[in-house]
Design an enzyme around this catalytic site. Structure first.
Site, PDB file in Angstrom:
ATOM      1  N   HIS A 107     -12.015   9.637  -1.706  1.00 18.88           N
ATOM      2  CA  HIS A 107     -12.192   8.574  -2.682  1.00 18.88           C
ATOM      3  C   HIS A 107     -12.868   9.044  -3.962  1.00 18.88           C
ATOM      4  O   HIS A 107     -12.648   8.470  -5.024  1.00 18.88           O
ATOM      5  CB  HIS A 107     -13.014   7.426  -2.085  1.00 18.88           C
ATOM      6  CG  HIS A 107     -12.300   6.617  -1.066  1.00 18.88           C
ATOM      7  ND1 HIS A 107     -11.836   7.150   0.117  1.00 18.88           N
ATOM      8  CD2 HIS A 107     -11.964   5.297  -1.035  1.00 18.88           C
ATOM      9  CE1 HIS A 107     -11.246   6.197   0.823  1.00 18.88           C
ATOM     10  NE2 HIS A 107     -11.308   5.064   0.147  1.00 18.88           N
TER      11      HIS A 107
ATOM     12  N   GLU B 191       1.408   4.270  -2.936  1.00 12.54           N
ATOM     13  CA  GLU B 191       1.204   4.807  -4.285  1.00 12.54           C
ATOM     14  C   GLU B 191       2.497   5.355  -4.885  1.00 12.54           C
ATOM     15  O   GLU B 191       2.746   5.206  -6.089  1.00 12.54           O
ATOM     16  CB  GLU B 191       0.124   5.895  -4.274  1.00 12.54           C
ATOM     17  CG  GLU B 191      -1.294   5.374  -4.157  1.00 12.54           C
ATOM     18  CD  GLU B 191      -1.663   4.951  -2.733  1.00 12.54           C
ATOM     19  OE1 GLU B 191      -0.934   5.344  -1.792  1.00 12.54           O
ATOM     20  OE2 GLU B 191      -2.671   4.238  -2.562  1.00 12.54           O
TER      21      GLU B 191
ATOM     22  N   GLN C 213      -5.632   2.825  -6.390  1.00 14.06           N
ATOM     23  CA  GLN C 213      -6.884   2.200  -5.961  1.00 14.06           C
ATOM     24  C   GLN C 213      -8.077   3.153  -5.976  1.00 14.06           C
ATOM     25  O   GLN C 213      -9.181   2.768  -6.349  1.00 14.06           O
ATOM     26  CB  GLN C 213      -6.701   1.593  -4.571  1.00 14.06           C
ATOM     27  CG  GLN C 213      -7.774   0.615  -4.199  1.00 14.06           C
ATOM     28  CD  GLN C 213      -7.404  -0.165  -2.954  1.00 14.06           C
ATOM     29  OE1 GLN C 213      -7.347   0.398  -1.856  1.00 14.06           O
ATOM     30  NE2 GLN C 213      -7.144  -1.458  -3.101  1.00 14.06           N
ATOM     31  N   PHE C 214      -7.862   4.402  -5.575  1.00 14.80           N
ATOM     32  CA  PHE C 214      -8.821   5.491  -5.751  1.00 14.80           C
ATOM     33  C   PHE C 214      -8.024   6.729  -6.138  1.00 14.80           C
ATOM     34  O   PHE C 214      -6.970   6.990  -5.565  1.00 14.80           O
ATOM     35  CB  PHE C 214      -9.613   5.761  -4.465  1.00 14.80           C
ATOM     36  CG  PHE C 214     -10.544   4.645  -4.084  1.00 14.80           C
ATOM     37  CD1 PHE C 214     -11.829   4.595  -4.584  1.00 14.80           C
ATOM     38  CD2 PHE C 214     -10.120   3.639  -3.228  1.00 14.80           C
ATOM     39  CE1 PHE C 214     -12.688   3.564  -4.240  1.00 14.80           C
ATOM     40  CE2 PHE C 214     -10.958   2.605  -2.877  1.00 14.80           C
ATOM     41  CZ  PHE C 214     -12.253   2.564  -3.386  1.00 14.80           C
TER      42      PHE C 214
ATOM     43  N   LEU D  26       0.860  -1.175   0.000  1.00 15.86           N
ATOM     44  CA  LEU D  26       0.000   0.000   0.000  1.00 15.86           C
ATOM     45  C   LEU D  26       0.906   1.238   0.000  1.00 15.86           C
ATOM     46  O   LEU D  26       1.201   1.820   1.048  1.00 15.86           O
ATOM     47  CB  LEU D  26      -0.919  -0.016   1.218  1.00 15.86           C
ATOM     48  CG  LEU D  26      -2.159   0.875   1.197  1.00 15.86           C
ATOM     49  CD1 LEU D  26      -3.183   0.371   2.199  1.00 15.86           C
ATOM     50  CD2 LEU D  26      -1.805   2.325   1.484  1.00 15.86           C
TER      51      LEU D  26
END
Length: 325
Positions: free
Chosen positions: A129, A60, A82-83, A58
């Site tokens: 998100h 980015e 992921q978002f 996890l």
């Protein structure tokens, strides 16, 4: 043809390119065993192996740093954020590195990276998100920004993005993932990046939109038709580079326009679209070009997003304001 949702069309495009080119690598948080948070990569690790569809930590910044290194070694990385609200962790990789490599090396090195990410409101996600951050990407030369509104467009544009030698940010609106199905060819096909699409022909006003707002615009066009107005709906599909030719041609036909985006008024790309129209087609206009956008506030908590996100009613109201100017 198969009847696919957008998420199924995206999976189909990824599978197509993983089969076609052994240098295509898909990676990100939970994209392997779990198939991604929205199951966009479901089954791909089992089919192509953990060396081609890779679960990452996890992180980015690490994901896109890895993408840059792989691209420099001849691979075609397809990292997933992921978002897209988490993109701030990797802005230097995108804006400071990917966007500049071709210029920096005089064209000797390319950055064939496709960054996929879900975004957009209407599905009650937590904070950070749903934000529409496409404007941040579109303001940086060297990055292409693609936002499909249909399953058919999603498959063709994603294949084109993966084959492109420049970095592409490929944004997928969460509300569109499973909201409807569309006929999508089972064979591979491409849609040119940088080419808008007329989703509905009209003669009285141009409604220019992208992403989920295309569908709200089509609803508004249906309402306008009941009142005797013919609205043309232009789906940008690519927000950088803009298809100025198609935009101007539509405005020169209808002589009126509004631009619709889910992003805040000061964000997104609507202001740039309006500027291009004013610079290139102002003598064709019979009314000011107006915008339909979200308010200039931070994205609200999910309980309030229903009154914050623009709807077809907002588009209808603004279109009638232009039509009766």
């Amino acid at each position: 043809m198969a009847q696919l949702t957008m998420i199924q069309a995206i999976t189909d495009a990824l599978r197509t390119e993983l089969k076609n080119d052994e240098n295509v690598l898909v990676f990100g948080e939970d994209v392997g065993v779990n198939g991604g948070v929205f199951r966009a990569t479901e089954g791909l690790q089992k089919e192509f192996g953990a060396d081609r569809v890779i679960d990452t930590p996890l992180a980015e910044s690490g994901i896109n740093g890895l993408a840059i290194g792989l691209a420099l070694q001849g691979y075609r990385p397809v990292p997933e954020i992921q978002f897209f609200g988490f993109v701030f962790e990797t802005m230097d990789s995108i804006h400071g590195q990917m966007a500049r490599y071709r210029f920096r090396t005089g064209g000797d090195l390319k950055m064939p990276i496709t960054i996929r990410a879900p975004f957009g409101g209407g599905v009650h996600t937590p904070e950070m998100h749903a934000d529409s951050l496409e404007g941040l990407m579109a303001q940086t030369p060297g990055i292409k920004v693609v936002i499909p509104s249909t399953p058919y467009d999603a498959k063709g544009l994603l294949i084109s993005a993966i084959r492109d030698n420049d970095p592409v940010v490929f944004l997928e609106h969460m509300k569109l993932y499973r909201s409807f199905r569309q006929e999508v060819p089972e064979e591979e096909y491409t849609i040119p990046i940088g080419k808008a699409d007329i989703k509905r022909e009209g003669k009285d006003i141009s409604i220019i939109a992208y992403g989920a707002m295309v569908h709200e615009s089509l609803k508004a066009a249906d309402e306008l038709e009941k009142e005797g107005y013919s609205a043309e709906v232009v789906d940008l599909r690519t927000v950088s580079p803009l298809d100025v030719e198609t935009i101007v041609a539509s405005v020169e036909k209808t002589n009126r326009a509004i631009v619709v985006q889910e992003a805040q008024k000061q964000a997104g790309v609507a202001a740039n679209v309006v500027a291009e129209i004013n610079e290139r087609a102002i003598l064709s206009l019979e009314a000011p070009v107006l915008r339909v956008t979200a308010p200039d506030t931070v994205y609200p908590f999910s309980q309030a997003e229903g009154v914050w996100i623009p709807t077809h009613k907002d588009i209808l109201e603004k279109a009638k304001e232009v039509l009766t100017f």
